[in-house]
Design a protein around this motif. Structure first.
Motif, PDB file in Angstrom:
ATOM      1  N   PRO A  19     -66.722 -18.469  18.109  1.00  0.00           N
ATOM      2  CA  PRO A  19     -65.835 -18.489  19.277  1.00  0.00           C
ATOM      3  C   PRO A  19     -66.639 -18.430  20.571  1.00  0.00           C
ATOM      4  N   VAL A  20     -66.019 -18.868  21.643  1.00  0.00           N
ATOM      5  CA  VAL A  20     -66.669 -18.861  22.953  1.00  0.00           C
ATOM      6  C   VAL A  20     -66.601 -17.450  23.517  1.00  0.00           C
ATOM      7  N   PHE A  21     -67.759 -16.899  23.865  1.00  0.00           N
ATOM      8  CA  PHE A  21     -67.815 -15.568  24.450  1.00  0.00           C
ATOM      9  C   PHE A  21     -68.884 -15.560  25.520  1.00  0.00           C
ATOM     10  N   GLY A  22     -68.830 -14.538  26.380  1.00  0.00           N
ATOM     11  CA  GLY A  22     -69.800 -14.435  27.456  1.00  0.00           C
ATOM     12  C   GLY A  22     -70.078 -12.990  27.793  1.00  0.00           C
ATOM     13  N   ALA A  23     -70.771 -12.779  28.897  1.00  0.00           N
ATOM     14  CA  ALA A  23     -71.133 -11.427  29.319  1.00  0.00           C
ATOM     15  C   ALA A  23     -69.875 -10.617  29.609  1.00  0.00           C
ATOM     16  N   GLY A  24     -69.878  -9.371  29.179  1.00  0.00           N
ATOM     17  CA  GLY A  24     -68.753  -8.478  29.406  1.00  0.00           C
ATOM     18  C   GLY A  24     -67.781  -8.414  28.245  1.00  0.00           C
ATOM     19  N   ASP A  25     -67.856  -9.353  27.322  1.00  0.00           N
ATOM     20  CA  ASP A  25     -66.963  -9.346  26.168  1.00  0.00           C
ATOM     21  C   ASP A  25     -67.457  -8.344  25.134  1.00  0.00           C
ATOM     22  N   THR A  26     -66.514  -7.694  24.465  1.00  0.00           N
ATOM     23  CA  THR A  26     -66.846  -6.805  23.361  1.00  0.00           C
ATOM     24  C   THR A  26     -66.665  -7.587  22.075  1.00  0.00           C
ATOM     25  N   ILE A  27     -67.753  -7.728  21.307  1.00  0.00           N
ATOM     26  CA  ILE A  27     -67.697  -8.532  20.095  1.00  0.00           C
ATOM     27  C   ILE A  27     -68.257  -7.750  18.911  1.00  0.00           C
ATOM     28  N   THR A  28     -67.917  -8.207  17.729  1.00  0.00           N
ATOM     29  CA  THR A  28     -68.470  -7.676  16.490  1.00  0.00           C
ATOM     30  C   THR A  28     -69.203  -8.811  15.788  1.00  0.00           C
ATOM     31  N   VAL A  29     -70.474  -8.586  15.493  1.00  0.00           N
ATOM     32  CA  VAL A  29     -71.291  -9.586  14.820  1.00  0.00           C
ATOM     33  C   VAL A  29     -71.515  -9.131  13.379  1.00  0.00           C
ATOM     34  N   PHE A  30     -71.152  -9.965  12.432  1.00  0.00           N
ATOM     35  CA  PHE A  30     -71.381  -9.683  11.012  1.00  0.00           C
ATOM     36  C   PHE A  30     -72.596 -10.494  10.577  1.00  0.00           C
ATOM     37  N   TYR A  31     -73.594  -9.800  10.034  1.00  0.00           N
ATOM     38  CA  TYR A  31     -74.803 -10.484   9.602  1.00  0.00           C
ATOM     39  C   TYR A  31     -75.264  -9.921   8.267  1.00  0.00           C
ATOM     40  N   GLU A  32     -76.034 -10.725   7.566  1.00  0.00           N
ATOM     41  CA  GLU A  32     -76.455 -10.408   6.208  1.00  0.00           C
ATOM     42  C   GLU A  32     -77.833  -9.750   6.224  1.00  0.00           C
ATOM     43  N   ILE A  33     -77.982  -8.685   5.438  1.00  0.00           N
ATOM     44  CA  ILE A  33     -79.257  -7.986   5.327  1.00  0.00           C
ATOM     45  C   ILE A  33     -79.702  -8.044   3.873  1.00  0.00           C
ATOM     46  N   LYS A  34     -80.975  -8.397   3.662  1.00  0.00           N
ATOM     47  CA  LYS A  34     -81.538  -8.427   2.317  1.00  0.00           C
ATOM     48  C   LYS A  34     -82.395  -7.196   2.116  1.00  0.00           C
ATOM     49  N   GLU A  35     -82.069  -6.432   1.081  1.00  0.00           N
ATOM     50  CA  GLU A  35     -82.847  -5.252   0.715  1.00  0.00           C
ATOM     51  C   GLU A  35     -83.311  -5.452  -0.715  1.00  0.00           C
ATOM     52  N   GLY A  36     -84.561  -5.849  -0.870  1.00  0.00           N
ATOM     53  CA  GLY A  36     -85.057  -6.168  -2.196  1.00  0.00           C
ATOM     54  C   GLY A  36     -84.393  -7.443  -2.679  1.00  0.00           C
ATOM     55  N   GLU A  37     -83.660  -7.341  -3.779  1.00  0.00           N
ATOM     56  CA  GLU A  37     -82.939  -8.509  -4.291  1.00  0.00           C
ATOM     57  C   GLU A  37     -81.459  -8.467  -3.930  1.00  0.00           C
ATOM     58  N   LYS A  38     -81.005  -7.366  -3.365  1.00  0.00           N
ATOM     59  CA  LYS A  38     -79.603  -7.231  -2.999  1.00  0.00           C
ATOM     60  C   LYS A  38     -79.379  -7.733  -1.572  1.00  0.00           C
ATOM     61  N   THR A  39     -78.191  -8.238  -1.325  1.00  0.00           N
ATOM     62  CA  THR A  39     -77.802  -8.601   0.040  1.00  0.00           C
ATOM     63  C   THR A  39     -76.494  -7.895   0.352  1.00  0.00           C
ATOM     64  N   ARG A  40     -76.376  -7.473   1.590  1.00  0.00           N
ATOM     65  CA  ARG A  40     -75.134  -6.829   2.026  1.00  0.00           C
ATOM     66  C   ARG A  40     -74.829  -7.275   3.447  1.00  0.00           C
ATOM     67  N   THR A  41     -73.585  -7.112   3.834  1.00  0.00           N
ATOM     68  CA  THR A  41     -73.144  -7.492   5.171  1.00  0.00           C
ATOM     69  C   THR A  41     -73.064  -6.254   6.036  1.00  0.00           C
ATOM     70  N   GLN A  42     -73.655  -6.335   7.207  1.00  0.00           N
ATOM     71  CA  GLN A  42     -73.608  -5.242   8.165  1.00  0.00           C
ATOM     72  C   GLN A  42     -73.030  -5.787   9.463  1.00  0.00           C
ATOM     73  N   PHE A  43     -72.392  -4.922  10.239  1.00  0.00           N
ATOM     74  CA  PHE A  43     -71.849  -5.391  11.505  1.00  0.00           C
ATOM     75  C   PHE A  43     -72.444  -4.606  12.663  1.00  0.00           C
ATOM     76  N   PHE A  44     -72.417  -5.213  13.837  1.00  0.00           N
ATOM     77  CA  PHE A  44     -72.929  -4.619  15.070  1.00  0.00           C
ATOM     78  C   PHE A  44     -71.883  -4.904  16.130  1.00  0.00           C
ATOM     79  N   LYS A  45     -71.237  -3.853  16.637  1.00  0.00           N
ATOM     80  CA  LYS A  45     -70.156  -4.008  17.604  1.00  0.00           C
ATOM     81  C   LYS A  45     -70.613  -3.457  18.940  1.00  0.00           C
ATOM     82  N   GLY A  46     -70.501  -4.266  19.982  1.00  0.00           N
ATOM     83  CA  GLY A  46     -70.911  -3.825  21.302  1.00  0.00           C
ATOM     84  C   GLY A  46     -70.533  -4.823  22.378  1.00  0.00           C
ATOM     85  N   VAL A  47     -71.033  -4.572  23.577  1.00  0.00           N
ATOM     86  CA  VAL A  47     -70.740  -5.399  24.748  1.00  0.00           C
ATOM     87  C   VAL A  47     -71.856  -6.424  24.913  1.00  0.00           C
ATOM     88  N   VAL A  48     -71.481  -7.662  25.192  1.00  0.00           N
ATOM     89  CA  VAL A  48     -72.465  -8.712  25.425  1.00  0.00           C
ATOM     90  C   VAL A  48     -73.079  -8.496  26.804  1.00  0.00           C
TER      91      VAL A  48
END
Length: 116
Positions: A19-48
């Motif tokens: 989606p289109v977002f810019g400075a001042g927007d509060t967003i949640t980013v979901f990203y994948e983290i690899k730990e060894g052979e496992k992968t999990r989804t983590q999120f980071f919520k904050g202000v752009v």
């Protein structure tokens, strides 16, 4: 040379539709983290704080408060580990890069909502 570089980027780099977002927007980013052979989804919520660059080199910076400590993270837009981006609030700010937001605390750190 620039045309060749642009051709390769358009042809081989997969663009995700975020989606289109810019400075001042509060967003949640979901990203994948690899730990060894496992992968999990983590999120980071904050202000752009900012969006920088263009094309394949575009990045955005997000700031959140973790307890009383401010945490900033820079994400490339074309990061393969990015799964999705959700917009929680649209904020109204008068600048494209709100670095002044780092020094604000309490009520002064509140960003107005954008009117529709």
């Amino acid at each position: 040379m620039a045309d060749l570089l642009k051709f390769v980027q358009d042809e081989f780099v997969t663009r995700k539709d975020f989606p289109v977002f810019g400075a001042g927007d509060t967003i949640t980013v979901f990203y994948e983290i690899k730990e060894g052979e496992k992968t999990r989804t983590q999120f980071f919520k904050g202000v752009v704080i900012q969006r920088r660059g263009s094309g394949n080199t575009e990045t955005f910076t997000i700031r959140k408060m973790s307890g009383s400590v401010g945490v900033e993270r820079i994400f490339p837009v074309n990061l393969p580990a990015l799964q999705k981006i959700e917009i929680n609030k649209k904020g109204h700010v008068r600048r494209a890069r709100i670095f002044y937001f780092r020094e604000l605390t309490g009520k002064k750190a509140k960003i107005r909502d954008k009117r529709r």
